[in-house]
Write an enzyme that holds these catalytic residues in place. Structure first.
Site, PDB file in Angstrom:
ATOM      1  CB  CYS A 123      -0.768  -0.020   1.133  1.00  0.00           C
ATOM      2  SG  CYS A 123      -0.229  -0.425   3.013  1.00  0.00           S
ATOM      3  CG  HIS A 145      -0.799   4.164   4.661  1.00  0.00           C
ATOM      4  ND1 HIS A 145      -1.746   3.714   5.776  1.00  0.00           N
ATOM      5  CD2 HIS A 145      -0.333   3.044   4.520  1.00  0.00           C
ATOM      6  CE1 HIS A 145      -1.528   2.481   6.018  1.00  0.00           C
ATOM      7  NE2 HIS A 145      -0.786   2.032   5.115  1.00  0.00           N
TER       8      HIS A 145
END
Ligand code: A2P
Length: 350
Positions: free
Chosen positions: A130, A243
């Site tokens: 990711c 994130h």
């Protein structure tokens, strides 16, 4: 070519699995059939898809019969066990785990960056880590104009990266701490609420954790550039989802900041978010639920004439995982790449 496809989601009950369901509906993916697979713990439970109740099945030997596409998001060991079987049954597997990412025979694909890598797949296509996906979407447009020589990245990774149960654990930790109780730590090794800690994947003999080396090795593979120098520090922060990353880039010659801004404002999958007056830049709460990687704070590195600094936030579950996987499936359909060009070697190196 059929115009609709039989899809199985392996790990349908997880954080990424449920987002896959949302995305298939949202993007009107051409489905002939949707099969939901998870562990035996979830067998018989139901999930709703476009108003229809679907029953979850425990993954088994027969799960992949008559399936065209498997979207796998149930962890590395589950993928290692089932992906070769799914391929043998005739499906193409888009695998969200790290199990096959560095296998030289398995393409590692971010559709905005290296769609051509999907050509010649042998039945498995890997979805990158990711943090790597979010970073390469932002960096590749600059890299194309002037090759990046070195990347120094620090991540601020949300609980969502550790799965649906981790998100609930952070909420429970916050409640416990606010009530002067001991926070539960079943998923994470330490309390994450009101805290942060370096990413808790195993550390190698150079002192880098697995997550950091994924960013190094996967970026090189996706860019097709084994020479690019990358160092990463990955940190888990008490954010539920999305994130963020602080990225320092070094080029051979100076990269004009205005040009970088201009390029990124027009790049696929990127949204420039900068209001210098208001000190307003990408934030995980705003990246949550968005397809684009939010990029901002693009500035000259005052410590290096050929350096650029930038900051980004991106939805880890969406572009960092589920959306990228669905985009790969869409790419395979659009390019007529669903039939694999070779056979996976069962038990191939991972
Ligand atoms: P289950 O809910 O039945 O445990 P997350 O990443 O959010 O933790 O989700 C992990 C997903 O992977 C869940 O859907 C989980 O199903 C599934 N999963 C975990 N282990 C297995 C397994 N051995 N076989 C099949 N699915 C699994």
């Amino acid at each position: 070519m059929p115009n609709s496809y039989r899809v199985a989601i392996l790990g349908a009950t997880g954080a990424v699995g449920t987002e896959l369901l949302t995305l298939l509906a949202e993007r009107q993916f051409p489905l002939a059939e949707l099969k939901l697979l998870a562990s035996s713990r979830s067998a018989g439970k139901t999930l709703t898809f476009q108003g229809e109740t679907l029953t979850i099945e425990a993954v088994s030997d027969r799960s992949f019969d008559n399936i065209d596409i498997v979207l796998a998001s149930a962890g590395g060991s589950t993928s290692k066990q089932w992906a070769p079987q799914a391929v043998a049954a005739g499906a193409v597997v888009i695998d969200n785990s790290s199990a096959f990412r560095m296998d030289p025979t398995v393409p590692l694909v971010v559709p905005e960056v290296n769609p051509q890598a999907a050509i010649g797949h042998r039945g498995i296509i890997a979805n990158p880590n990711c943090s790597t996906i979010l970073m390469v979407v932002a960096l590749y447009p600059l890299h194309q104009v002037k090759p990046i020589q070195r990347v120094v990245v620090s991540t601020y990774q949300a609980a969502s990266g550790a799965g649906a149960r981790a998100i609930e654990e952070v909420k429970a930790q916050a409640i416990a701490i606010l009530n002067n109780q001991t926070p539960p730590t079943d998923i994470f090794p330490y309390p994450l609420a009101f805290n942060l800690f370096p990413h808790n994947t195993p550390i190698d003999d150079q002192g880098y954790c697995q997550e950091e080396m994924k960013m190094v090795n996967e970026t090189r593979k996706i860019f097709g550039d084994a020479k690019i120098r990358i160092t990463a520090t990955c940190v888990r922060v008490p954010v539920l989802r999305a994130h963020s990353e602080a990225v320092n880039l070094e080029f051979e010659t100076p990269f004009d900041v205005e040009q970088a801004r201009q390029i990124l404002s027009q790049s696929p999958g990127v949204k420039l978010v900068e209001d210098w007056q208001a000190n307003y830049f990408p934030m995980p709460v705003e990246a949550t639920g968005q397809d684009d990687v939010l990029v901002g704070r693009i500035r000259q590195d005052i410590s290096h004439p050929c350096g650029l600094e930038l900051w980004l936030s991106g939805d880890q579950i969406r572009k960092g995982a589920a959306l990228n996987a669905v985009q790969i499936a869409e790419l395979l359909i659009a390019q007529n790449l669903l039939r694999s060009s070779g056979k996976i070697e069962i038990g191939a190196r991972v």
